[in-house]
Design an enzyme around this catalytic site. Structure first.
Site, PDB file in Angstrom:
ATOM      1  N   LYS A 249     117.692  43.307  11.200  1.00  0.00           N
ATOM      2  CA  LYS A 249     118.520  44.038  10.467  1.00  0.00           C
ATOM      3  C   LYS A 249     120.280  44.063  10.536  1.00  0.00           C
ATOM      4  O   LYS A 249     121.084  42.884  10.967  1.00  0.00           O
ATOM      5  CB  LYS A 249     118.633  44.986   9.061  1.00  0.00           C
ATOM      6  CG  LYS A 249     117.960  45.161   8.613  1.00  0.00           C
ATOM      7  CD  LYS A 249     116.623  45.633   7.216  1.00  0.00           C
ATOM      8  CE  LYS A 249     115.702  44.845   6.681  1.00  0.00           C
ATOM      9  NZ  LYS A 249     114.374  45.486   7.093  1.00  0.00           N
TER      10      LYS A 249
ATOM     11  N   TYR B 211     106.382  49.521   6.157  1.00  0.00           N
ATOM     12  CA  TYR B 211     106.468  48.243   6.206  1.00  0.00           C
ATOM     13  C   TYR B 211     107.560  47.922   7.344  1.00  0.00           C
ATOM     14  O   TYR B 211     108.229  48.385   8.270  1.00  0.00           O
ATOM     15  CB  TYR B 211     107.253  47.896   5.132  1.00  0.00           C
ATOM     16  CG  TYR B 211     107.710  46.233   4.833  1.00  0.00           C
ATOM     17  CD1 TYR B 211     106.861  45.162   4.056  1.00  0.00           C
ATOM     18  CD2 TYR B 211     108.405  45.430   5.483  1.00  0.00           C
ATOM     19  CE1 TYR B 211     106.369  44.469   4.047  1.00  0.00           C
ATOM     20  CE2 TYR B 211     108.956  43.721   4.973  1.00  0.00           C
ATOM     21  CZ  TYR B 211     107.727  43.324   4.535  1.00  0.00           C
ATOM     22  OH  TYR B 211     108.205  42.188   4.342  1.00  0.00           O
TER      23      TYR B 211
ATOM     24  N   ASP C 248     109.338  51.172  15.279  1.00  0.00           N
ATOM     25  CA  ASP C 248     109.874  50.139  13.886  1.00  0.00           C
ATOM     26  C   ASP C 248     111.463  50.488  13.573  1.00  0.00           C
ATOM     27  O   ASP C 248     111.098  51.247  12.957  1.00  0.00           O
ATOM     28  CB  ASP C 248     108.792  49.262  13.242  1.00  0.00           C
ATOM     29  CG  ASP C 248     109.671  48.238  12.391  1.00  0.00           C
ATOM     30  OD1 ASP C 248     110.899  47.786  12.729  1.00  0.00           O
ATOM     31  OD2 ASP C 248     108.611  48.071  11.374  1.00  0.00           O
TER      32      ASP C 248
HETATM   33  C1  LIG Z   1     112.891  45.063   7.493  1.00  0.00           C
HETATM   34  C2  LIG Z   1     112.182  45.108   7.951  1.00  0.00           C
HETATM   35  C3  LIG Z   1     111.025  44.359   8.162  1.00  0.00           C
HETATM   36  C4  LIG Z   1     111.183  42.466   8.260  1.00  0.00           C
HETATM   37  O1  LIG Z   1     112.043  42.403   8.640  1.00  0.00           O
HETATM   38  P1  LIG Z   1     112.580  41.081   8.476  1.00  0.00           P
HETATM   39  O2  LIG Z   1     113.654  40.668   8.952  1.00  0.00           O
HETATM   40  O3  LIG Z   1     112.398  41.034   6.619  1.00  0.00           O
HETATM   41  O4  LIG Z   1     111.422  39.619   8.941  1.00  0.00           O
HETATM   42  C5  LIG Z   1     110.351  45.504   9.387  1.00  0.00           C
HETATM   43  N1  LIG Z   1     109.953  46.397   9.505  1.00  0.00           N
HETATM   44  C6  LIG Z   1     110.934  46.692   9.295  1.00  0.00           C
HETATM   45  C7  LIG Z   1     110.505  48.139   8.901  1.00  0.00           C
HETATM   46  C8  LIG Z   1     112.162  46.390   8.428  1.00  0.00           C
HETATM   47  O5  LIG Z   1     112.969  47.744   7.106  1.00  0.00           O
END
Ligand SMILES: *Cc1c(COP(=O)(O)O)cnc(C)c1O
Length: 428
Positions: A263, A142, A235
Site C-alpha cells: 500500500k 486479511y 502483516d
Molecule cells: C491490502 C492487504 C493485503 C493484500 O494486499 P494486495 O496488494 O491487495 O494484494 C494483505 N494484507 C493486508 C493487511 C492488507 O491490508
C-alpha cells in the site's frame, strides 16, 4: 449516475461482476459503483462529474492524497530512463535500505508487486526456514487472496457474508488454523499440535474495520513464538507507514521476525515487500532453497514512487500533523454521536480510523459482526449522496491523507450530524 451506470453495465459484460476487486461492486450496501474519472488530493470525481471527499485513498495507499505533484514529477523524471528492466537498478537498493532504516526488525527485504505476494512469500519462507507446515492466522484479519489465507477470511470474503472461498483445497485448509483475535488461550491450545511454522497477524487490524491488538496479547505471542520455534509475522501491508512511520510495531514494542508491507510503500504504484531477520531472509533463492521471484519486482518506476513517498512522510511533524487531523475527526464523530445518544463510536491511529455502529468495545471479528449493519448502510448511502465516500463495507477501516483539510472534516461531521437527526433517530 448516468455514465457510471452505463459503464457498469458494460463492465459486467466483460469483467466478472464488473469489477477487478470484489469490494468495489458495492453489493453489501445495495448500490452500484461510480466510475472514477479523476482523483486529485482528497477528492474523487466520477464519470458524471460528481465530486466526493475520499476517505479510502485507494485503501490507504494514497497517504499524500491523490496525484501528488511531487510523486508525479519523480515518476515522470525516471520513466524516461526505462519502465522496467527485469535486471537490478539503484532505486531498489535505496528503497530496501530506507525500509531497514525505518523498521529495525527488518535486516533484509525483498520487493514484490502486491501485498498478496508479500504474505504468500513470507509464509513460504517461514515454512522453509522452520521445516514445519502449519500457519496460524486470526479471524477477520486479511492477508490477501492466497489459498492459505482464504480460510474464514475477513475483508474480501466477508463483504459477501461467505467466510470461505470455493477452489481452496481441503489440503490447504488443513494447514491453516484461524483463531479469534486477541485470545491468547486459543493460541496456547493450538500450538500444542506442533508443526506450526508461523503466526501471522495484523498488529492493528484494518480489514474487520479498525481493531487494535492488545499489547499484552502481542507480547505473549512473541514469547510463545520464541519458545516453540515459530516465526512471528506482522502483516503491516495496511498499517506500515500509515498508523505511524514505523508501523504498528513501532507502537507496540514487539519485534516480529518477518514483516510484510505494501500500500503506502508504493506511493500508489503496485509494490509489496517482505523482510525481517537476516538469517531467515537468506534462505531465499538464490542464496537458499526457498524459491520466490517476480518479473516486475523492484522496477525503477515503482521504486521511485516509493522512495519519494517515504522521503515526504519522513519529514518532521508529518505524522504528528496527520494523526492530529485524524484524532480531531474521530473526537468530533464521538462527540456528535454522544450528543444524540447514538449507538456509534470511533477510534484512530495515525492516518487510519474506524467508525463502529456500536458503543461496545470491539476487540475481534465477532464484535464487528454484532454491530448494526442497517445503520451502517443508511450512513454510507447518506454520506455518499452528500459527496462523502466511505468504504462500502462495515468491515473496512477508513483513511485520511495529508491533503484532507479541516474544512473537509467539518463538512463531513456536519453531514454526519444531519444524518443522525434526519434518519438515525427515526429508524432507531
Ligand atoms: C491490502 C492487504 C493485503 C493484500 O494486499 P494486495 O496488494 O491487495 O494484494 C494483505 N494484507 C493486508 C493487511 C492488507 O491490508
Amino acid at each position: 449516475m448516468k455514465n457510471s451506470t452505463k459503464l457498469f453495465r458494460q463492465a459486467k459484460k466483460y469483467i466478472p461482476g464488473g469489477v477487478n476487486s470484489p469490494v468495489r461492486a458495492f453489493s453489501s450496501v445495495g448500490k452500484t459503483p461510480f466510475f472514477i474519472k479523476e482523483a486529485k488530493g482528497q477528492y474523487l470525481t466520477d464519470e458524471d462529474n460528481n465530486k466526493y471527499i475520499d476517505f479510502i485513498g485507494s485503501w490507504g495507499a494514497q497517504i499524500l492524497g491523490h496525484s501528488d505533484k511531487r510523486i508525479i514529477k519523480e515518476v515522470t523524471r525516471v520513466i524516461h530512463s526505462g519502465i522496467t528492466y527485469g535486471a537490478p537498478c539503484k532505486n531498489e537498493v535505496m528503497l530496501a535500505k530506507e525500509i531497514t532504516k525505518i523498521y529495525p526488525s527488518i535486516e533484509k527485504v525483498r520487493m514484490v508487486n502486491s501485498g498478496t505476494e508479500a504474505t504468500m512469500s513470507a509464509i513460504r519462507l517461514a515454512r522453509g526456514f522452520t521445516k514445519k507446515d502449519r500457519v496460524i492466522k486470526f479471524n477477520g484479519c486479511y492477508h490477501g487472496h492466497g489459498d492459505s489465507f482464504l480460510i474464514k477470511a475477513g475483508s474480501g470474503a466477508s463483504t459477501f457474508g461467505t467466510p470461505n472461498s470455493l477452489g481452496v483445497t481441503k489440503a490447504n485448509a488443513k494447514d491453516t488454523i484461524s483463531l479469534p483475535y486477541n485470545d491468547i488461550k486459543q493460541v496456547q491450545k493450538a500450538i500444542k499440535s506442533k508443526n506450526i511454522a508461523c503466526i501471522i497477524i495484523e498488529p492493528i487490524a484494518g480489514n474487520m474495520n479498525f481493531i487494535r491488538a492488545n499489547k499484552v496479547f502481542l507480547k505473549k505471542l512473541r514469547i510463545l513464538c520464541n519458545q516453540n520455534n515459530i516465526i512471528l509475522i506482522f502483516d503491516e501491508v495496511m498499517t506500515g507507514f500509515r498508523v505511524a512511520k514505523g508501523g504498528a510495531q513501532s507502537l507496540c514494542g514487539v519485534k516480529p521476525d518477518l514483516t510484510t508491507l505494501g500500500k503506502v510503500l508504493g506511493g500508489g504504484l503496485p509494490v509489496g515487500a517482505f523482510g525481517g531477520r537476516k538469517d531467515i531472509m537468506d534462505n531465499l533463492a538464490p542464496l537458499g532453497g526457498v524459491y520466490q521471484a517476480g518479473t516486475l519486482s523492484g522496477n525503477p518506476l515503482a521504486m521511485a514512487a516509493g522512495l519519494k513517498t517515504l522521503e515526504i512522510i519522513s519529514k518532521p511533524k508529518y505524522f504528528k500533523e496527520l494523526s492530529k487531523k485524524t484524532e480531531y475527526f474521530i473526537s468530533k464523530i464521538n462527540e456528535v454521536a454522544q450528543k444524540y445518544q447514538a449507538d456509534i463510536s470511533a477510534d484512530s491511529q495515525g492516518g487510519m480510523f474506524g467508525i463502529y455502529f456500536t458503543k461496545k468495545e470491539v476487540t475481534n471479528y465477532n464484535d464487528i459482526l454484532n454491530t448494526n449493519e442497517n445503520n451502517f448502510i443508511s450512513f454510507f448511502q447518506y454520506m455518499l449522496k452528500n459527496g462523502i465516500f466511505f468504504a462500502p463495507s462495515m468491515f473496512e477501516a477508513g483513511f485520511i491523507s495529508s491533503s484532507h483539510t479541516k474544512k473537509d472534516i467539518d463538512y463531513t461531521v456536519k453531514i454526519f450530524e444531519k444524518w443522525l437527526k434526519e434518519i438515525y433517530l427515526s429508524i432507531n
